[in-house]
Design a protein around this motif. Sequence first.
Motif, PDB file in Angstrom:
ATOM      1  N   THR A  70       0.715  -1.245   0.173  1.00  0.00           N
ATOM      2  CA  THR A  70       0.018  -0.005   0.124  1.00  0.00           C
ATOM      3  C   THR A  70       0.988   1.414   0.067  1.00  0.00           C
ATOM      4  O   THR A  70       2.160   1.299   0.122  1.00  0.00           O
ATOM      5  N   HIS A  73      -9.076   0.506  -3.873  1.00  0.00           N
ATOM      6  CA  HIS A  73      -9.428   1.249  -2.903  1.00  0.00           C
ATOM      7  C   HIS A  73     -10.426   2.598  -3.177  1.00  0.00           C
ATOM      8  O   HIS A  73      -9.949   2.960  -4.244  1.00  0.00           O
ATOM      9  N   SER A  95      -8.011  -2.080   0.177  1.00  0.00           N
ATOM     10  CA  SER A  95      -6.946  -1.552  -0.263  1.00  0.00           C
ATOM     11  C   SER A  95      -6.547  -1.642  -1.431  1.00  0.00           C
ATOM     12  O   SER A  95      -6.950  -2.692  -2.452  1.00  0.00           O
ATOM     13  N   THR A  96      -5.422  -0.864  -2.046  1.00  0.00           N
ATOM     14  CA  THR A  96      -4.838  -1.242  -3.445  1.00  0.00           C
ATOM     15  C   THR A  96      -4.124  -2.046  -3.490  1.00  0.00           C
ATOM     16  O   THR A  96      -4.277  -3.236  -4.494  1.00  0.00           O
ATOM     17  N   ARG A  99      -4.798  -5.069  -1.785  1.00  0.00           N
ATOM     18  CA  ARG A  99      -5.879  -6.304  -1.933  1.00  0.00           C
ATOM     19  C   ARG A  99      -6.281  -6.478  -3.346  1.00  0.00           C
ATOM     20  O   ARG A  99      -6.375  -7.392  -3.696  1.00  0.00           O
TER      21      ARG A  99
END
Length: 358
Positions: free
Chosen positions: A100, A191, A216-217, A219
């Motif tokens: 992240t 995200h 999140s980015t 994820r």
Amino acid sequence: MPGDLSGYRKEIDRIDDEILRLLNERSKSVIEIGHIKKAQDAAANLHTPAREAAIIERLVGQNPGPFPSEAIRPVYREIMSASLSLEGPQKVAYLGPRATFTHMACMQKFGSSAQYIPVHSIKEVFNEVERGRANFGVVPIENTTEGVVNHTLDMFIDSNLLIYGEVLQEVSHHLMSKSGVMEEVKKICSHPQAIAQCRNWIETHMPHVLVSEVASTARAAEICQEDVTIAAIASELAAQLYGLKVMKARIEDNLNNFTRFLVLSQKPPQRTGKDKTSLMLSIKDKVGALYDLLRPFASNGISMTKIESRPSRRKAWEYIFFVDVEGHMEEERVNRAIEEIKGRCLFMKILGSYPAHN
């Protein structure tokens, strides 16, 4: 002979050997310093931003070239990160998972040798530091495109942690997938803030593709590993860690896109001479109350760099203001302004004086 590289390569090898020898000599001194620090205060933070800033400024100031001065900072960031790991583990909690932009901000501040602890929420970052399971925490506070992170501001109301430093991290969003073929993409994940920061690009270039919000980015990048029809908006680091191919780089709508992060600690940092002070306060509800609040800063020649209001959550229509000013609270002018303001507030809390991002 002209064009023969062997002689230059041998000279570079000799210099590299000398650099390695000197790094180990430096490390021996670092270890001794660590012993002295622990003897003086076993709970003290080993990380000392004032000393680090002084080292880098001195080296940049006396650099004769041709080695570029702008490269000195990242090189010594890693040298000092490795050195700190010799003194003791530097545990840093952050809003995870890996890759992240918060993770990238951590590495910018503490280097790759720190021990990073990814957690699932901003509240957990505060909790890890408050309970002593991490030396530091790193949380986002504001973005140049999407504005303030309200959850972080709210956490400071009840937390006793101090702001130890700040990091400005450039946010560059990349579109990536497992195959790297844009025609295969049926869904884009990221995200919510990353999606918002790339909305114009998505609507212009992929208007018919489904857009889905995830935690999140990182994820989003992780999901792409399982399905070639899914693309992620994430960092270049995420593409590297998750084995993805970048289809389009820098798709953010605003190229001047930065996120400011705060470093949390139980202890204050040393004064550096280039510091910032953050305050949290609530004012009396009357005509001209905000003007009266700000006037002591102006009359003492103090520049205010931020003011943000939030509902207090304790009383209807009562607001708490978060204020950043230039200078350290130990400076006479800053201390004088704070003392003047105290009498005009229902509530005041000093969140810390810390080095301003360089």
